[in-house]
Design a protein around this motif. Sequence first.
Motif, short mmCIF file in Angstrom:
data_model
loop_
_atom_site.label_atom_id
_atom_site.label_comp_id
_atom_site.label_asym_id
_atom_site.label_seq_id
_atom_site.Cartn_x
_atom_site.Cartn_y
_atom_site.Cartn_z
N LEU A 445 0.84 -1.20 0.00
CA LEU A 445 0.00 0.00 0.00
C LEU A 445 0.86 1.24 0.00
O LEU A 445 2.01 1.22 0.48
N ASP A 446 0.33 2.35 -0.51
CA ASP A 446 1.04 3.62 -0.47
C ASP A 446 0.74 4.35 0.83
O ASP A 446 0.12 3.80 1.76
N GLU A 447 1.18 5.60 0.93
CA GLU A 447 1.01 6.36 2.18
C GLU A 447 -0.45 6.62 2.50
O GLU A 447 -0.80 6.82 3.67
N ASP A 448 -1.31 6.65 1.48
CA ASP A 448 -2.73 6.90 1.69
C ASP A 448 -3.53 5.60 1.88
O ASP A 448 -4.77 5.66 1.96
N GLY A 449 -2.85 4.46 1.92
CA GLY A 449 -3.54 3.20 2.10
C GLY A 449 -4.11 2.61 0.84
O GLY A 449 -4.93 1.68 0.91
N LYS A 450 -3.70 3.10 -0.34
CA LYS A 450 -4.20 2.58 -1.61
C LYS A 450 -3.24 1.53 -2.15
O LYS A 450 -2.03 1.61 -1.96
N TYR A 451 -3.81 0.57 -2.86
CA TYR A 451 -3.01 -0.51 -3.42
C TYR A 451 -2.05 0.04 -4.47
O TYR A 451 -2.42 0.88 -5.32
N LEU A 452 -0.79 -0.44 -4.47
CA LEU A 452 0.23 0.10 -5.37
C LEU A 452 0.03 -0.31 -6.81
O LEU A 452 0.50 0.38 -7.72
N GLY A 453 -0.62 -1.43 -7.04
CA GLY A 453 -0.80 -1.91 -8.41
C GLY A 453 -0.11 -3.25 -8.61
O GLY A 453 0.87 -3.59 -7.94
#
Length: 528
Positions: A445-453
């Motif tokens: 996950l990134d800093e915002d909690g979203k999946y990186l891909g």
Amino acid sequence: MPPFVSPIKGAQNKSLILLNNYLPEDYGSIWVTVEEMRDRLVHCGVHNSLTVDMVQAALRSSNRGNVFLKKREFNGISYYVPTKFADDSIVPTDQRFTNASRDRARRIHINPDKDYFSTCDRASTLLNEVNITLNQHESVIISDDEASKKLRFEPEDNLWRGCSIKPFDGNIIMRCCRMDEFIQLVSSHSAKCRHTVTLINRDTSYGAYVKEVWKCPGCHQELELTNCEMVKTEVVERERKFSRKQPDINLRIAGAFTIGVNMTKTINLLSKTLGIKMSNKKNLLHQNKKIRVAVAKVTKHRLQENRREHVRLSRQEEGYSGDIVWEKDGVTHRTSRGRSSMDGASATRSYNHRHKSKQCIEVANSSITNKPIGLIHYQIHCYRCALELNKNISAYEAATGQTVTVDQYANFSMAHKGFCYRNSTHNPASAEEYQAYDMGRSLLLDEDGKYLGDDTAIFMAEIAADNDTRGPKSAIKAQAEIIGEAAIGQAEHHQDLGHVIKEMMYLALARWLQCIQLSDLCLYLKSR
């Protein structure tokens, strides 16, 4: 001395030699030396700037094989005569002496009428070609001579009366090519305007950047000399709204502090010991902060590249088990699994195994590409927090007259304006487990909690790490919390070989001590 270079070239050399063939036969048939040939040519109409060296150069280049003038040598002296008038029976010495003993010279007249070539139709064309070349050469010599005299002996009225400039006795850092270009520019301009340029301004207010302005008193053109370029980067310092121009040398000096070079010692060496003009410590600190922001951006971008490379090569490995397929919020993801290693360390550590630093780091490397794919940094100290805490404690003690103890520090606020460098409450001695947990999350996950891909996210299926902490288990737990049931049982910890050997040695030592009685051990030590 350098070899003589004649201004008469090519066809003009040939024309100069051919002029001798248009002399009257009574004069042309007389054998003459090079000096006499030069004087006769000038007498007959050639420009008086003709020199003996020019005649000799013309003979070397255009009279090869005695094509136009025949040469004979007597008593070490060379004589010339036009080929069409040459008579081998006539000896040059017979023309110049009255008897066989050669003790009495004969006066001979070798020159026809004054400006004879201009009256001869056949020779006038050749004469004009030679004189045009000689006239051009003479004008160049005169202009160069006047310019040199003007530069060396400039009248007092032509000197530029600029503002007084204080002398600058310091040293500066400058590229040699910039100085060379300025010297060439000033030299060519002075030769053109015939005036010496004068320094009218010097700016030393931008740290290592020095700018000098020189002005020509003739055309009033200003010439600038700078020791470096003023650059404006796209990177903005933290807590600043925009970036401004600054000397590139300042950035180079400030960049050295990001690799462990001591700032105070560097400033003392460059500024005080060597006397080099540079920024003060406060400005260098600001530039250092800007460089750190740039380093952070580059690091983040490079980690993304390394992760994509790791994912691509992991899927191409022989015996690859396939992606981990999982679903979240109705979206299906395919995350690659791969081999990685992980370890953490603090900034300093004393010999008695006690951590005394205020920051630590956890790094994850790809076991396929041997490049870093994750980085977690903890820092528990912020100088602004410490200043605010001391300020509040001092205000409380001044108001109440009571002394604040260490147990009461938690009652005072450390809130402050601006960026806070403290990003963790975990001490470096016990932070590795928490950093490993964050590492497991940051690879998915990134800093915002979203999946990186799917092309960037990494599932650490095999983790090579120390076996003296719970860090690997924390990383595996973090991955399972995000992915869910698909990740259960898919990751495993491989113990680091160095720590395994160390533990085996400790275990062998412990067993050896158990086998030896205390009395026997004391006797053994006493005998030693």
